[in-house]
Each structure stands twice: as structure tokens, then as C-alpha cells.
Design an enzyme around this catalytic site. Structure first.
Site, PDB file in Angstrom:
ATOM      1  N   HIS A 166      42.855  16.808  42.584  1.00  0.00           N
ATOM      2  CA  HIS A 166      41.995  16.011  41.706  1.00  0.00           C
ATOM      3  C   HIS A 166      40.550  16.428  41.973  1.00  0.00           C
ATOM      4  O   HIS A 166      40.183  16.724  43.112  1.00  0.00           O
ATOM      5  CB  HIS A 166      42.089  14.509  42.039  1.00  0.00           C
ATOM      6  CG  HIS A 166      43.240  13.782  41.425  1.00  0.00           C
ATOM      7  ND1 HIS A 166      43.954  12.815  42.100  1.00  0.00           N
ATOM      8  CD2 HIS A 166      43.781  13.837  40.174  1.00  0.00           C
ATOM      9  CE1 HIS A 166      44.884  12.310  41.302  1.00  0.00           C
ATOM     10  NE2 HIS A 166      44.806  12.923  40.126  1.00  0.00           N
ATOM     11  N   CYS A 260      39.394   7.715  46.021  1.00  0.00           N
ATOM     12  CA  CYS A 260      40.639   7.477  45.277  1.00  0.00           C
ATOM     13  C   CYS A 260      40.931   5.990  45.149  1.00  0.00           C
ATOM     14  O   CYS A 260      41.555   5.551  44.177  1.00  0.00           O
ATOM     15  CB  CYS A 260      41.833   8.113  45.987  1.00  0.00           C
ATOM     16  SG  CYS A 260      41.731   9.879  46.195  1.00  0.00           S
TER      17      CYS A 260
HETATM   18  N1  ARG Z   1      49.508  10.181  45.760  1.00  0.00           N
HETATM   19  C1  ARG Z   1      48.538  10.095  44.725  1.00  0.00           C
HETATM   20  C2  ARG Z   1      48.769  11.182  43.694  1.00  0.00           C
HETATM   21  O1  ARG Z   1      49.168  12.261  44.068  1.00  0.00           O
HETATM   22  C3  ARG Z   1      47.152  10.201  45.290  1.00  0.00           C
HETATM   23  C4  ARG Z   1      46.071   9.991  44.300  1.00  0.00           C
HETATM   24  C5  ARG Z   1      44.696  10.150  44.851  1.00  0.00           C
HETATM   25  N2  ARG Z   1      43.716   9.805  43.909  1.00  0.00           N
HETATM   26  C6  ARG Z   1      42.583  10.473  43.671  1.00  0.00           C
HETATM   27  N3  ARG Z   1      41.711   9.942  42.883  1.00  0.00           N
HETATM   28  N4  ARG Z   1      42.377  11.664  44.160  1.00  0.00           N
HETATM   29  O2  ARG Z   1      48.603  10.991  42.519  1.00  0.00           O
END
Ligand code: ARG
Length: 270
Positions: A166, A260
Site C-alpha cells: 500500500h 493503517c
Molecule cells: N492485512 C491487511 C491487508 O493486507 C493490512 C492492511 C494495512 N493497511 C494499510 N493501510 N496499509 O490488507
């Protein structure tokens, strides 16, 4: 403190947090997770925001959605409008209607996504542009819809390292004009765009990015970041920011850090 720095955030308590599936390289479903510790660490993050004078709102966590704690993925909120999320992984799909209902109840004008987009995880307002990640999660065509909905120029950022899946794992918005980022997480063309737009950016090391140090939340003065990112914290202090280290070791097992867990409810004009 300058009242204009006060922010409004949405968070989701990790009541049902678990690592039951693997949709990014950080997740190992065979490794143990301490949910009580995850909750205590998350409460410390929430308290830190409150101590800084920020308003924290909460969405009710739902059983069976272990990643719902990562509120940043619930949508993109800017200037009274909310672009709802559409998740790439089926395991997270049911989070989208829950967040959408929260935005509606909170009075935002909600826009429905035509393509996969994982909210503020991939879409960050910086320097008058929306920086929009793609490569692992948010689909490239979603960027055009974001530009239509918000009326900000959208710049595509191509992510190339699966650990930084992300945008908010590879880039932190520090204030209106300044960012910190890990150059290697981006394609050569995206790196060139970032250099052109942000010549004074803080360049993070791989060591700090590898503890999710860039998954940080700044109000322009204070930066809340993972406690383990000590090198980045020192770089930021040299630039005059006050850093606050938070240990979110349990949530990191799912590939998430402070940012996150935090959806900014931006007013527009920031
Ligand atoms: N386990 C989640 C996923 O893979 C983690 C999300 C983390 N969120 C972020 N904004 N980076 O989607």
C-alpha cells in the site's frame, strides 16, 4: 497548540483481530498473535491522538473481519465527500459496506467505487495532489474516478516491492509540502515524479521502512510512528518535527502500523 492542526480520525478497535489468512508478505497465519496486547497497543495509539488534541471517532468492529482494524482502507474522505472502498481480497470484501454505512451516517456524500481501491491505504493528499498507489491493491482505473470525485489532480504512483503493497507503507505525508518515502518502493518513473514534486523530501532507509516506519501519522508538527523506526525518527527530529514512537508489534504481524489504523477525515483545503 495551533488549533488548525487538530485532526479528525476514524479508528476501529481490533476486537476481532487475527492473522487467519495471508494477503501480504507480512502475514503468517501459523505465527501466534496476542489479541489482548494488540488491543492495548491500539488503545495507546488512540490515547496518543487524544493527548495531541485530535478527535478520534470509532466504527464498531465486526466478527469475522480480522483486518477491519485497518481503518485507512475503509475509504477516502476529503471535503465532505467519501469514496467508498472496494477491496481486492475477498476476505476483506465485507468491510466495505460497514465503512460505507459509517460514512453515510456521518453525513458524507458517498461515492461508490467502480474499481478496486483500498482507500487511504493507497490514496494520500500531498502538495495539492492526490498521490495514488497501484501495483498491488488499488486498480489503476480507480485513479481517474478519484480525480472526478474529488477534483484534485491524481498522480499515479507505481509500487514495485510486495512488502510495501500500500502507498502508506512506503510514503508518509508530513505536512502540506513535505513527505518522507522509500525510493526503492517505487518504479523509476514514480521516483522521478516524487523528486520533481518534493525535492526536499525525507528519504527513508530500508531498515526503517522494514519496520513499517513510514506508516506514520503527522499533524504537521508531531509525527506518530512505529517505535522501532529510530533512524527515521532521528531524521524527522532534525527537520524540526516532534516524534512519538508507538509499539504496534502485534498489528504489524498483519502488515499494518499506525497509519493503517487511522483514516483521516480531511476537510479539504489541507
Ligand atoms: N492485512 C491487511 C491487508 O493486507 C493490512 C492492511 C494495512 N493497511 C494499510 N493501510 N496499509 O490488507
Amino acid at each position: 497548540m495551533d488549533a488548525t492542526r487538530h485532526q479528525r480520525f476514524l479508528m476501529c478497535r481490533p476486537t476481532y483481530f487475527a492473522v487467519d489468512y495471508a494477503i501480504n508478505p507480512w502475514m503468517d497465519p501459523t505465527a501466534p498473535v496476542d489479541v489482548d496486547l494488540a488491543i492495548r497497543q491500539w488503545e495507546q495509539l488512540r490515547q496518543t491522538y487524544r493527548d495531541l488534541g485530535h478527535a478520534v471517532e470509532e466504527i464498531t468492529p465486526l466478527p469475522g473481519l480480522p483486518d477491519m482494524v485497518f481503518a485507512a482502507n475503509g475509504g477516502t474522505v476529503l471535503g465532505g465527500r467519501a469514496m467508498a472502498a472496494q477491496f481486492r481480497a475477498p476476505q476483506r470484501a465485507d468491510e466495505a459496506p460497514a465503512y460505507r454505512a459509517w460514512f453515510e451516517a456521518a453525513g458524507f456524500e458517498v461515492h461508490h467505487p467502480k474499481h478496486v481501491n483500498e482507500g487511504e491505504g493507497d490514496i494520500l493528499l500531498a502538495g495539492g495532489h492526490l498521490l495514488a498507489g497501484t501495483g498491488f491493491r488499488t486498480a489503476h482505473p480507480a485513479h481517474a474516478q478519484l480525480q472526478e470525485v474529488f477534483g484534485y489532480p491524481v498522480l499515479t504512483m507505481q509500487l514495485v516491492d510486495p512488502r510495501f503493497y500500500h502507498l502508506d507503507t512506503a510514503l508518509t505525508v508530513l505536512d502540506e509540502h513535505t513527505i518522507a518515502y522509500l525510493p526503492e518502493a517505487f518504479s523509476p518513473g514514480s521516483q522521478a515524479v516524487l523528486r520533481r514534486l518534493f525535492p526536499d523530501a525525507v528519504l527513508a532507509s530500508m531498515a526503517d521502512a522494514a519496520v513499517l516506519g513510514l506508516n506514520a501519522v503527522s499533524d504537521g508538527q508531531h509525527v506518530v510512528l512505529p517505535a522501532q523506526a529510530t533512524g527515521l525518527a532521528a531524521q524527522l527530529r532534525e527537520r524540526g518535527y516532534q516524534t512519538i514512537g508507538i509499539d504496534l508489534s502485534e498489528l504489524r504481524k498483519a502488515g499494518g502500523g499506525p497509519k493503517c489504523c487511522t483514516l483521516r477525515l480531511l476537510q479539504g483545503g489541507e
